[in-house]
Scaffold this motif. Structure first.
Motif, PDB file in Angstrom:
ATOM      1  N   ASN A  60      37.756  29.022  44.289  1.00 30.93           N
ATOM      2  CA  ASN A  60      39.060  29.556  43.891  1.00 30.93           C
ATOM      3  C   ASN A  60      38.943  30.624  42.808  1.00 30.93           C
ATOM      4  OD1 ASN A  60      40.606  27.814  45.571  1.00 30.93           O
ATOM      5  ND2 ASN A  60      40.111  26.172  44.117  1.00 30.93           N
ATOM      6  N   PHE A  61      38.076  30.340  41.855  1.00 24.79           N
ATOM      7  CA  PHE A  61      37.956  31.266  40.728  1.00 24.79           C
ATOM      8  C   PHE A  61      37.378  32.610  41.163  1.00 24.79           C
ATOM      9  CE2 PHE A  61      37.947  26.996  39.018  1.00 24.79           C
ATOM     10  CZ  PHE A  61      38.916  27.083  38.052  1.00 24.79           C
ATOM     11  N   THR A  62      36.368  32.542  42.038  1.00 25.73           N
ATOM     12  CA  THR A  62      35.783  33.815  42.501  1.00 25.73           C
ATOM     13  C   THR A  62      36.792  34.585  43.331  1.00 25.73           C
ATOM     14  OG1 THR A  62      34.724  32.512  44.225  1.00 25.73           O
ATOM     15  CG2 THR A  62      33.325  33.256  42.425  1.00 25.73           C
ATOM     16  N   ASN A  69      41.637  40.657  40.308  1.00 29.13           N
ATOM     17  CA  ASN A  69      41.029  41.127  39.071  1.00 29.13           C
ATOM     18  C   ASN A  69      41.595  40.412  37.836  1.00 29.13           C
ATOM     19  OD1 ASN A  69      39.591  42.419  37.185  1.00 29.13           O
ATOM     20  ND2 ASN A  69      40.390  44.477  37.621  1.00 29.13           N
ATOM     21  N   TYR A  70      41.171  39.148  37.714  1.00 28.54           N
ATOM     22  CA  TYR A  70      41.632  38.313  36.605  1.00 28.54           C
ATOM     23  C   TYR A  70      41.513  39.029  35.263  1.00 28.54           C
ATOM     24  CZ  TYR A  70      41.323  34.772  32.934  1.00 28.54           C
ATOM     25  OH  TYR A  70      41.485  34.078  31.776  1.00 28.54           O
ATOM     26  N   PHE A  75      43.303  41.038  30.093  1.00 30.35           N
ATOM     27  CA  PHE A  75      43.363  42.100  29.091  1.00 30.35           C
ATOM     28  C   PHE A  75      44.818  42.418  28.749  1.00 30.35           C
ATOM     29  CE2 PHE A  75      44.146  46.584  28.261  1.00 30.35           C
ATOM     30  CZ  PHE A  75      43.422  46.752  27.086  1.00 30.35           C
ATOM     31  N   ASN A  76      45.666  42.532  29.798  1.00 27.88           N
ATOM     32  CA  ASN A  76      47.084  42.813  29.553  1.00 27.88           C
ATOM     33  C   ASN A  76      47.718  41.748  28.664  1.00 27.88           C
ATOM     34  OD1 ASN A  76      46.883  45.067  31.094  1.00 27.88           O
ATOM     35  ND2 ASN A  76      47.952  44.230  32.882  1.00 27.88           N
ATOM     36  N   SER A  77      47.438  40.488  28.970  1.00 30.97           N
ATOM     37  CA  SER A  77      48.007  39.401  28.164  1.00 30.97           C
ATOM     38  C   SER A  77      47.598  39.530  26.704  1.00 30.97           C
ATOM     39  CB  SER A  77      47.547  38.042  28.697  1.00 30.97           C
ATOM     40  OG  SER A  77      48.449  37.582  29.663  1.00 30.97           O
ATOM     41  N   ALA A 249      44.441  29.774  38.833  1.00 35.04           N
ATOM     42  CA  ALA A 249      45.030  30.842  38.014  1.00 35.04           C
ATOM     43  C   ALA A 249      45.708  30.252  36.783  1.00 35.04           C
ATOM     44  CB  ALA A 249      46.030  31.633  38.842  1.00 35.04           C
ATOM     45  N   SER A 250      46.423  29.147  36.989  1.00 38.05           N
ATOM     46  CA  SER A 250      47.109  28.509  35.854  1.00 38.05           C
ATOM     47  C   SER A 250      46.105  28.042  34.821  1.00 38.05           C
ATOM     48  CB  SER A 250      47.925  27.308  36.337  1.00 38.05           C
ATOM     49  OG  SER A 250      48.853  27.726  37.297  1.00 38.05           O
TER      50      SER A 250
END
Ligand SMILES: Nc1ncnc2c1ncn2[C@@H]1O[C@H](COP(=O)(O)OP(=O)(O)OP(=O)(O)O)[C@@H](O)[C@H]1O
Ligand SMILES: [Mg+2]
Lengths: 278, 436
Positions: A60-62, A69-70, A75-77, A249-250
Motif C-alpha cells: 500500500n505504501f509503495t 507522490n506522498y 511537503f505541502n502539509s 495514507a491516513s
C-alpha cells in the motif's frame, strides 16, 4: 469501620481504573484498526470476519508514493502548517500584547467576538470564499491555503497568547518601561523569555490544528497545494473505496503529528490550560 | 537630588466618572523623603505613577528641577521606581536584574559591574548575585528591587508600598534599612504607603491623601500634633483618636464648656481668644482626644484633678499588651444612666471574663440617640460619619498596672486641656483655621 472504608475506597479505585481502560481502548481501537488495515491487501481489508492475524505487506505504501507522490503532499502539509503558524504568531503576539497590557473598554468584547468566529459553521462561508479565491487566482495555491489556515487559527492563537501575557504581572512591564526599554526590547528581553512556554505551546497547537485541517484544503486545493488530508480524501472518492490504501495514507498523515505530539505533550497541555500546569 | 513640583494635577480614568486625583499641588524639596499616606483607593499609587510617567495626568503640570517633564517618557525622567510586587525579571539573576537598565543605557561594562557590586554590598546581596529571584526570600527580593533602583543613580526614588508583602518583623527591619539608605544617599524619595506607622517613622514630610484630595502636608510632628481636620486626626496615630460629639454650651476667652454626648458637661480651660470669633454657643463640636493623652484617675474628688475636665466611662474590656495596655469603654450617654449602668456592668463582667474584645469597638446603639441629637448630627456632620462612627466609644492608654482596675465597672478619665482637639461642624480643627 476503618477496614470497610478502606476496602470501599479500593473497590472504587478498581472500578475507576477499569472504566478508564475500557474508554481508552474504545478511543484507541480505530487507530489500531487503521494501522493493522494499512498493512493488509485490499482483499484482506474487506474480508469478513475481519482478519487479526495476517502476513503484513508494504504494498500500500509503495503504491501511494508511486501513484500520488506522498512526499509532495507531505511537503505541502509542512509548508502550510509551518508558515500559517509563523504568520499567525507574528500577528497575534502584538495583538495579545496590546490587549493584555493596555486593555480598552471593548477588549473583552473583541476577544469574545474573535473566538465566536470559530463557532460559525465553516461551510457557511465556503461559497463566498471559494468564489473570491477563484476570481483572484488563489485556488489550489500554497499562498492561498496558507492565508486560510492562518485566518482560521488566528483567533485561538490570539486567545491563548492573551491569557499567557495576562499572567505576566503588569508591574514587570512597567519596570521595563522605567528601565528604558522600547516595545521591541520589552518583547525580546522580557516578554518572550518569560512567556516562552506559552508561546511554544501555542505554536505547537497552531501547527497541529493546521496539519489536521481538512475542510478547507479539500475544498480549495487539489494536486498543487493539497495537504495530506486531501491525499487521504483522494482514496475515498472517485473509483470507490480502497480501505487498505486509505488506511495507509491516513497512517502516513497521522504518524508525524503523533510523534510530534508525543514529544511535546507537556507543552501542548500547558498551552491548552492557559499555563495553569507548570 | 531634585526638586519636584506638581501643579494642579487632575486625573480621570475614562472608566470612572469621577476624578481620581482632584487638583493636587505639591512641592518636594531636594533631599526630602516625602511619604504619601491615605486609605486604600485614595489615589496614592495613581499620583506616584503620574510622577513616574507611567500614567498621564488629565491636566496639570509636573516639573523636575524647574523643567517641565509632564510629557517626557518615563525612562528620560531619571527616576527609579520600586514596586510593591518587586517586579523583578524572573528569568534573570540578581546581577542581570540590577544591570538591565544600565545595559540598555549602554553604560560601559566595567562601570556596570562596579555599580552593581557596590549596591549589592550595601544591600547584603553579594552572595546572591548569581541567584534567580525565585530562590530568594521576600526580603531579599525587595532588596534586589531597591538595588535595581540604586544602580541607576536616579534623581528621584519612587516607592509604591514596598513593604506590604513582607511579614511584620521584616517590615520593620526593611523600613529601617530604607531610612538608612535615605540618610546615606541623600536622594529625594517619594514613598507611598497606607500604613501610618511607616509614614511617621520614615517621612521628612507626610502628605495625607483622602479620596484624591490633599488633606494636609507637614512633618510627622506637625501632622500628629496639629491635624487640620478630623480625617487626618483619625488617620494618624494608633490606636485611633477618640472622637466625641459635643455641643458648645458656654464660651469665655479662657474656657469653653462642652456638653459631650448630650450628657456629660466638661469645661476646657485654655486660651480661646484667637478662635472665639469662629465659635458660637449651641454649635456642634467634635471633641478629639488621643488615647495616650487620657488618664484614668482613681479619685475624681482629689484636688489635683478637681478642676480638670473629666469624663465618666464604663469599662468594656482591658487589653494588656505587656508594655502598655488599653482600656476600651463607653462614655455614658443615656439620660437615665443608672438604669443602663447595671446592664453594662453585667456586660463588662462577662466580657472581661471571657476575654472577648472588639465587641465594644463595633458596638453601636442607634436607638439610644435621642431624635433631637440625631437631627443635629446629620445636619452638622455631612460626610464625617465614617470618621466618628461610634461617638461614645473611648480608648484610653493606661500608664499603670492594668490589674488595679480589675473589677471596676466605671472609671473617671481626665483630659489634658492642652491636648484636646476641637473640630467644628465641617470637621476642621478650629485652631488650624487660625494658623492658615
Ligand atoms: N488603570 C485604571 N483604570 C481605572 N481606574 C483606576 C486605574 N488605576 C486606578 N484606578 C482607580 O483609581 C482609584 C485610586 O487608585 P490607586 O491605585 O491610586 O489607589 P491607592 O491609593 O494606591 O490604593 P491602595 O492603597 O489600595 O494601593 C481607585 O478607585 C482605582 O479603582
Ligand atoms: Mg496603591
Amino acid at each position: 469501620m476503618m477496614a470497610d472504608y478502606r476496602s470501599e475506597k479500593r473497590v472504587k479505585l478498581i472500578i475507576r481504573a477499569v472504566s478508564a481502560w475500557i474508554l481508552a481502548v474504545l478511543i484507541f481501537f480505530p487507530i489500531l484498526w487503521m494501522t493493522l488495515t494499512s498493512f493488509k491487501t485490499e482483499l484482506q481489508a474487506i474480508s469478513i470476519p475481519p482478519l487479526l492475524i495476517f502476513e503484513p505487506t508494504l504494498e500500500n505504501f509503495t503504491v501511494i508514493q508511486e501513484r500520488s507522490n506522498y512526499f509532495s503532499y507531505a511537503f505541502n502539509s509542512l509548508f502550510l502548517a509551518g508558515f500559517s503558524t509563523i504568520i499567525a504568531l507574528a500577528l497575534a503576539l502584538p495583538a495579545a500584547y496590546a490587549m493584555a497590557f493596555f486593555p480598552g473598554k471593548h477588549t473583552k468584547n473583541l476577544l469574545l467576538w474573535m473566538i465566536s468566529t470559530k463557532m460559525l459553521p465553516a461551510v457557511g462561508v465556503l461559497v463566498p470564499i471559494y468564489l473570491i479565491y477563484r476570481n483572484i487566482g488563489l485556488l489550489d495555491s500554497l499562498v492561498g491555503i496558507t492565508i486560510i489556515f492562518t485566518l482560521i487559527n488566528l483567533p485561538i492563537v490570539v486567545w491563548i497568547l492573551y491569557f499567557s501575557f495576562k499572567d505576566t504581572p503588569k508591574e514587570i512591564l512597567e519596570a521595563c518601561i522605567m528601565d528604558g526599554t522600547s516595545v521591541f526590547q520589552q518583547f525580546i528581553f522580557v516578554l518572550l523569555p518569560i512567556n516562552l512556554g506559552g508561546i511554544v505551546s501555542t505554536a505547537l497547537l497552531s501547527f497541529v490544528l493546521a496539519w489536521n485541517e481538512s475542510f478547507w484544503s479539500i475544498n480549495l486545493s487539489a494536486n498543487d497545494a493539497g495537504s495530506l488530508a486531501t491525499l487521504i480524501a483522494s482514496y475515498s472518492s472517485p473509483e470507490g473505496l480502497f480501505w487498505a490504501k486509505l488506511s495507509a495514507a491516513s497512517l502516513l498523515t497521522c504518524l508525524p503529528i503523533v510523534v510530534l505530539g508525543w514529544f511535546c505533550q507537556k507543552q501542548i497541555v500547558q498551552g491548552l490550560t492557559f499555563g495553569a500546569v507548570k | 537630588m531634585a526638586t519636584l513640583r506638581l501643579e494642579n494635577i487632575v486625573k480621570r480614568f475614562h472608566t470612572l466618572n469621577e476624578d481620581t486625583i482632584k487638583n493636587f499641588s505639591l512641592d518636594v524639596k531636594s533631599g526630602e523623603l516625602v511619604v504619601f499616606v491615605g486609605p486604600s483607593g485614595c489615589g496614592k499609587s495613581t499620583l506616584l505613577r503620574m510622577i513616574a510617567g507611567l500614567e498621564d495626568p488629565t491636566s496639570g503640570k509636573i516639573s523636575l528641577e524647574g523643567s517641565d517633564i509632564t510629557d517626557i517618557r518615563p525612562s528620560r525622567r531619571n527616576m527609579a521606581m520600586v514596586f510593591q510586587s518587586y517586579a523583578l525579571y524572573p528569568h534573570m539573576n540578581v546581577r542581570e536584574n540590577m544591570a538591565f537598565a544600565l545595559k540598555l543605557a549602554k553604560i560601559a561594562p566595567n562601570v556596570i559591574t562596579e555599580r552593581v557590586e557596590k549596591a549589592a554590598a550595601m544591600l547584603n546581596l553579594t552572595a546572591y548575585l548569581e541567584t534567580k529571584p525565585k530562590h530568594l526570600s521576600g526580603g531579599q527580593r525587595q532588596r534586589v528591587a531597591i538595588g535595581r533602583a540604586i544602580v541607576r543613580e536616579p534623581q528621584l526614588f519612587l516607592f509604591d508600598e514596598p513593604l506590604s508583602n513582607l511579614d511584620a518583623a521584616l517590615r520593620v527591619q526593611t523600613r529601617i534599612e530604607i531610612s538608612l539608605l535615605h540618610k546615606r544617599l541623600k536622594t529625594t524619595m517619594i514613598y507611598v504607603t497606607h500604613d501610618q506607622i511607616e509614614a511617621m517613622t520614615l517621612a521628612s514630610r507626610i502628605v495625607v491623601l483622602n479620596n484624591g484630595t490633599l488633606e494636609q502636608v507637614g512633618t510627622p510632628t506637625e501632622i500628629y500634633h496639629n491635624p487640620d481636620n478630623v480625617f487626618v486626626a483619625g488617620f494618624i496615630g494608633t490606636p485611633k483618636m477618640n472622637f466625641f460629639q459635643a455641643t458648645l454650651s458656654r464660651m469665655e476667652n479662657r474656657a469653653l464648656t462642652l456638653k459631650v454626648a448630650d450628657q456629660q458637661t466638661i469645661e476646657i480651660g485654655r486660651d480661646f481668644t484667637e478662635v472665639a470669633s469662629s465659635l458660637k454657643v449651641g454649635a456642634p463640636i467634635i471633641l478629639g482626644v488621643r488615647p495616650e493623652h487620657l488618664e484614668v484617675i482613681s479619685n475624681p474628688k482629689a484636688t489635683a484633678v478637681k478642676n480638670k475636665p473629666t469624663l465618666t466611662a464604663t469599662v468594656d474590656i482591658i487589653e494588656n499588651l505587656g508594655s502598655t495596655s488599653y482600656l476600651y469603654g463607653t462614655i455614658h450617654s443615656h439620660p437615665m444612666a443608672n438604669k443602663t449602668q447595671s446592664e453594662t456592668k453585667e456586660n463588662a463582667k462577662i466580657k472581661e471574663h471571657s476575654k472577648i474584645k472588639t465587641t465594644s469597638l463595633a458596638k453601636e446603639n442607634p436607638k439610644s440617640i435621642d431624635p433631637m441629637l440625631a437631627e443635629t448630627r446629620t445636619h452638622a456632620l455631612p460626610g464625617l460619619e465614617n470618621q466618628i462612627s461610634n461617638q461614645n466609644a473611648i480608648t484610653v492608654r493606661l500608664t499603670g498596672d492594668p490589674a488595679t482596675l480589675a473589677g471596676r465597672d466605671s472609671v473617671s478619665v481626665v483630659l489634658d486641656p492642652e491636648r484636646v482637639y476641637l473640630f467644628n461642624g465641617e470637621g476642621k480643627n478650629i485652631f488650624s483655621k487660625v494658623r492658615s
